[in-house]
Scaffold this motif. Sequence first.
Motif, PDB file in Angstrom:
ATOM      1  N   ILE A 130       0.836  -1.207   0.000  1.00 27.65           N
ATOM      2  CA  ILE A 130       0.000   0.000   0.000  1.00 27.65           C
ATOM      3  C   ILE A 130       0.870   1.255   0.000  1.00 27.65           C
ATOM      4  N   THR A 177      -5.572  -3.481  -3.783  1.00 29.55           N
ATOM      5  CA  THR A 177      -4.534  -2.732  -4.514  1.00 29.55           C
ATOM      6  C   THR A 177      -4.948  -2.403  -5.945  1.00 29.55           C
ATOM      7  N   LYS A 182       2.328   1.757  -3.379  1.00 26.33           N
ATOM      8  CA  LYS A 182       1.329   1.801  -4.448  1.00 26.33           C
ATOM      9  C   LYS A 182       1.504   0.656  -5.454  1.00 26.33           C
ATOM     10  N   LYS A 187       0.552  -2.692  -7.279  1.00 28.46           N
ATOM     11  CA  LYS A 187      -0.717  -3.315  -7.656  1.00 28.46           C
ATOM     12  C   LYS A 187      -0.527  -4.823  -7.801  1.00 28.46           C
ATOM     13  N   HIS A 244      -4.051   1.007  -7.393  1.00 26.45           N
ATOM     14  CA  HIS A 244      -2.672   1.475  -7.271  1.00 26.45           C
ATOM     15  C   HIS A 244      -2.060   1.704  -8.652  1.00 26.45           C
ATOM     16  N   GLU A 245      -1.193   2.680  -8.749  1.00 22.94           N
ATOM     17  CA  GLU A 245      -0.592   3.050 -10.023  1.00 22.94           C
ATOM     18  C   GLU A 245       0.903   2.787 -10.072  1.00 22.94           C
ATOM     19  N   GLY A 246       1.419   2.036  -9.080  1.00 27.90           N
ATOM     20  CA  GLY A 246       2.831   1.686  -9.080  1.00 27.90           C
ATOM     21  C   GLY A 246       3.082   0.429  -9.894  1.00 27.90           C
TER      22      GLY A 246
END
Length: 250
Positions: free
Chosen positions: A102, A132, A105, A107, A135-137
């Motif tokens: 988290i 997740t 980030k 996913k 998330h944009e990681g």
Amino acid sequence: MALFESKNEHALDKNGLIPAHIAIIMDGNGRWAKKRMMPRVYGHKEGMNTLKKIAIHAQDLGVKVLTLYAFSTENWKRPNDEVSFLMNLPIDFFDVFMPELIENKIKVTTIGWIDELPEKTKKIVQNAVERTKDHEGMILNFAFNYGSRQEMTEAIKNVAEKVQRKELSAEDVTEELVSQEMFTGFLNEYQDPDLVIRTSGEIRISNFLLWQIAYSELYFTDEYWPDFSPKSLDQAIATYQHRNRRFGGI
């Protein structure tokens, strides 16, 4: 040292080309433990700790997708106590690692037949995916209960059924269409790994992403997975940076 490479190690260029999608066959946990006169399951536990370190380091380097071969369709043949331990590993992993996922980030996604996992394992995996999903990681993509020949067989069946229903003609069947029918289709431009790493000294692919790795660079290392470190990943990527990827051309 990586097999098929010279003894002169390359240096990682952090400003150089970083593979967008890395896929890893995490092999050697049991042999790592046996070498230390420990039960095989101890190796799997250490392998889980390695996974955490490699995932964070990969994201820091700018990797977009990290696909990990966590459990194959053939792994069900292993002793029952080992399979049971492996089925509990995702529970322990996500329970401990979720705050870092988290925070960074990252996913979580999966490929394979997740519905065939034990209910408790399936639930924790699906929960990680759900928590997740925005998330944009980096995408941390787990291959659970996965086998590539089975994946391709299912893709062929799906295409054949669409042709039978006249949703497609035979002429519509292209490489791009088949790729979209694979489990990795949701990754779009990142669906094919740029670099495949296998630890433990074994030199084979073991039914992993056979369609997707047609032009992937392959890197084999003698290190067992629990010994694979961020520095090891740097060396694999540095080797990749010195390859000339021609994709069949000149």
